[in-house]
Design a protein around this motif. Structure first.
Motif, PDB file in Angstrom:
ATOM      1  N   ILE A   6      -8.520   0.713  -0.237  1.00 33.78           N
ATOM      2  CA  ILE A   6      -7.881   1.368   0.911  1.00 33.78           C
ATOM      3  C   ILE A   6      -8.329   2.817   1.004  1.00 33.78           C
ATOM      4  O   ILE A   6      -8.653   3.313   2.086  1.00 33.78           O
ATOM      5  CB  ILE A   6      -6.353   1.250   0.810  1.00 33.78           C
ATOM      6  CG1 ILE A   6      -5.943  -0.203   1.028  1.00 33.78           C
ATOM      7  CG2 ILE A   6      -5.656   2.159   1.812  1.00 33.78           C
ATOM      8  CD1 ILE A   6      -4.490  -0.483   0.764  1.00 33.78           C
ATOM      9  N   ARG A   7      -8.370   3.514  -0.136  1.00 38.42           N
ATOM     10  CA  ARG A   7      -8.804   4.909  -0.130  1.00 38.42           C
ATOM     11  C   ARG A   7     -10.227   5.022   0.395  1.00 38.42           C
ATOM     12  O   ARG A   7     -10.544   5.900   1.206  1.00 38.42           O
ATOM     13  CB  ARG A   7      -8.704   5.488  -1.543  1.00 38.42           C
ATOM     14  CG  ARG A   7      -8.986   6.970  -1.603  1.00 38.42           C
ATOM     15  CD  ARG A   7      -8.839   7.537  -3.014  1.00 38.42           C
ATOM     16  NE  ARG A   7      -7.538   7.269  -3.582  1.00 38.42           N
ATOM     17  CZ  ARG A   7      -7.321   6.564  -4.692  1.00 38.42           C
ATOM     18  NH1 ARG A   7      -8.338   6.065  -5.359  1.00 38.42           N
ATOM     19  NH2 ARG A   7      -6.110   6.379  -5.150  1.00 38.42           N
ATOM     20  N   ASN A  54     -10.032  -3.158  -6.543  1.00 38.06           N
ATOM     21  CA  ASN A  54      -8.683  -2.647  -6.733  1.00 38.06           C
ATOM     22  C   ASN A  54      -8.150  -2.237  -5.361  1.00 38.06           C
ATOM     23  O   ASN A  54      -8.808  -1.491  -4.641  1.00 38.06           O
ATOM     24  CB  ASN A  54      -8.714  -1.449  -7.684  1.00 38.06           C
ATOM     25  CG  ASN A  54      -7.345  -0.899  -7.985  1.00 38.06           C
ATOM     26  OD1 ASN A  54      -6.351  -1.301  -7.385  1.00 38.06           O
ATOM     27  ND2 ASN A  54      -7.288   0.024  -8.920  1.00 38.06           N
ATOM     28  N   PRO A  55      -6.972  -2.731  -4.945  1.00 40.49           N
ATOM     29  CA  PRO A  55      -6.485  -2.433  -3.593  1.00 40.49           C
ATOM     30  C   PRO A  55      -6.356  -0.940  -3.302  1.00 40.49           C
ATOM     31  O   PRO A  55      -6.672  -0.499  -2.202  1.00 40.49           O
ATOM     32  CB  PRO A  55      -5.112  -3.118  -3.551  1.00 40.49           C
ATOM     33  CG  PRO A  55      -5.180  -4.175  -4.579  1.00 40.49           C
ATOM     34  CD  PRO A  55      -6.095  -3.669  -5.645  1.00 40.49           C
ATOM     35  N   LYS A  56      -5.911  -0.151  -4.268  1.00 37.93           N
ATOM     36  CA  LYS A  56      -5.789   1.289  -4.027  1.00 37.93           C
ATOM     37  C   LYS A  56      -7.148   1.910  -3.757  1.00 37.93           C
ATOM     38  O   LYS A  56      -7.305   2.709  -2.833  1.00 37.93           O
ATOM     39  CB  LYS A  56      -5.137   1.976  -5.227  1.00 37.93           C
ATOM     40  CG  LYS A  56      -3.674   1.699  -5.377  1.00 37.93           C
ATOM     41  CD  LYS A  56      -3.117   2.471  -6.549  1.00 37.93           C
ATOM     42  CE  LYS A  56      -1.650   2.190  -6.742  1.00 37.93           C
ATOM     43  NZ  LYS A  56      -1.110   2.919  -7.895  1.00 37.93           N
ATOM     44  N   THR A  57      -8.138   1.551  -4.552  1.00 34.47           N
ATOM     45  CA  THR A  57      -9.478   2.097  -4.367  1.00 34.47           C
ATOM     46  C   THR A  57     -10.071   1.624  -3.051  1.00 34.47           C
ATOM     47  O   THR A  57     -10.697   2.401  -2.329  1.00 34.47           O
ATOM     48  CB  THR A  57     -10.374   1.660  -5.529  1.00 34.47           C
ATOM     49  OG1 THR A  57      -9.738   1.966  -6.759  1.00 34.47           O
ATOM     50  CG2 THR A  57     -11.714   2.345  -5.476  1.00 34.47           C
TER      51      THR A  57
END
Length: 151
Positions: free
Chosen positions: A73-74, A68-71
């Motif tokens: 990057i975080r 998942n891109p959000k995960t």
């Protein structure tokens, strides 16, 4: 999975299910749906295990949630050692205070060097253009001609 469904929505779904399938067919439909969900989960889990086994021991800590891109990057922002070093060495408040002090000292030096004039400064005085006045319209010969065919 259904954390965002409220009580009213759940009651509405149950009433619609009873109306559509009828009270005698509803238990069979519920069994079929729950069986299909179980089969999909087992298929998904076996596919994940197959992918992990094919990737090898280098990717033993691989998580599919990381895709998942959000995960992703975080995780990269919190675990990257270079970013932690940069973040710890950079103090935003100190930088802002330094800039503010530099601007304030330049303004104070300019105020001490030149006393306030009685009349407003003109562009010919050498202090720069007066930014508060609206510029006058250019002379008619300085305007560029309008060409209707070009537009």
């Amino acid at each position: 999975m259904f954390n965002d469904i409220g009580a009213l929505e759940l009651v509405t779904i149950v009433v619609l299910a009873i109306l559509i399938f009828g009270p005698d067919k509803l238990p069979k439909v519920i069994q079929d749906v729950s069986g299909m969900i179980r089969k999909l989960r087992s298929f998904s889990d076996s596919a994940k295990q197959d992918i992990r086994s094919e990737l090898g021991p280098e990717f033993k800590d691989f998580e599919f949630e990381d895709l998942n891109p959000k995960t992703f990057i975080r995780k990269q922002l919190t675990e990257n050692e270079d970013l932690k070093e940069i973040r710890s060495s950079f103090d935003l408040r100190k930088e802002l205070n330094d800039v503010t002090d530099a601007v304030n000292s330049k303004e104070a030096a300019a105020a001490q060097a030149a006393p306030a004039p009685a009349a407003p400064a003109t562009p010919a005085a050498g202090t720069g253009p007066d930014l508060l006045k609206k510029p006058s319209a250019p002379a008619p010969e300085a305007r560029t001609p309008f060409d209707a065919d070009a537009t």
